[in-house]
Design a protein around this motif. Sequence first.
Motif, PDB file in Angstrom:
ATOM      1  N   LYS A   1     109.417 -35.660 -26.056  1.00  0.00           N
ATOM      2  CA  LYS A   1     109.122 -36.707 -25.087  1.00  0.00           C
ATOM      3  C   LYS A   1     109.867 -38.012 -25.335  1.00  0.00           C
ATOM      4  CE  LYS A   1     104.702 -34.890 -23.696  1.00  0.00           C
ATOM      5  NZ  LYS A   1     103.456 -35.235 -23.063  1.00  0.00           N
TER       6      LYS A   1
ATOM      7  N   GLU B   1     111.194 -39.130 -21.984  1.00  0.00           N
ATOM      8  CA  GLU B   1     110.119 -39.659 -21.146  1.00  0.00           C
ATOM      9  C   GLU B   1     109.817 -41.116 -21.518  1.00  0.00           C
ATOM     10  OE1 GLU B   1     105.450 -38.603 -20.226  1.00  0.00           O
ATOM     11  OE2 GLU B   1     106.761 -37.057 -21.056  1.00  0.00           O
TER      12      GLU B   1
ATOM     13  N   ALA C   1     108.473 -36.523 -16.545  1.00  0.00           N
ATOM     14  CA  ALA C   1     107.235 -36.018 -17.141  1.00  0.00           C
ATOM     15  C   ALA C   1     107.554 -34.701 -17.837  1.00  0.00           C
ATOM     16  CB  ALA C   1     106.170 -35.811 -16.076  1.00  0.00           C
TER      17      ALA C   1
END
Length: 153
Positions: A26, A29, A38
């Motif tokens: 992530k 992100e 996402a």
Amino acid sequence: MPARFRGHIQLVLDPKTGKVALHACKLCERACPSDCIAVDGAKLEGQKRKSVTDYQLDFTTCSLCAPASRHVLLNAIEFSKEYNVVAFSRDAFNHMDLVQRLAARREIWAAEPARPPRPAAEPPSPAPVRGACPRRASRRTRPSQDISYPKNE
């Protein structure tokens, strides 16, 4: 397309395994200033890191900047060269599933027949020699004509 063209981001296949090279850490992100990415992942058996199971891109808010692709460790995200991405509704771009798009690209690549090797490039033809134009050459080789002008008396 120019090398610096930026289409929407896309996932890259790992050449060794043939699967998504991205891990679900992530970082992309968190680095996205538009908050349009996402990522979901799951830890599969026999793997040290989480594998990506879902990668959603909201292309309607994406600013096509580079922080998301710069923060990825394995160069697993790149900008696509797709310039003509169209649909009849805006909903098609709200949640682009990049894992599914990668799977579709993989199927297309697998279905393509193997291309024959390209023939060796021919050396370029030599540059034309200056004055090789027949029209110009005929002017130069023409004997000069003596023109006599009448004198004004």
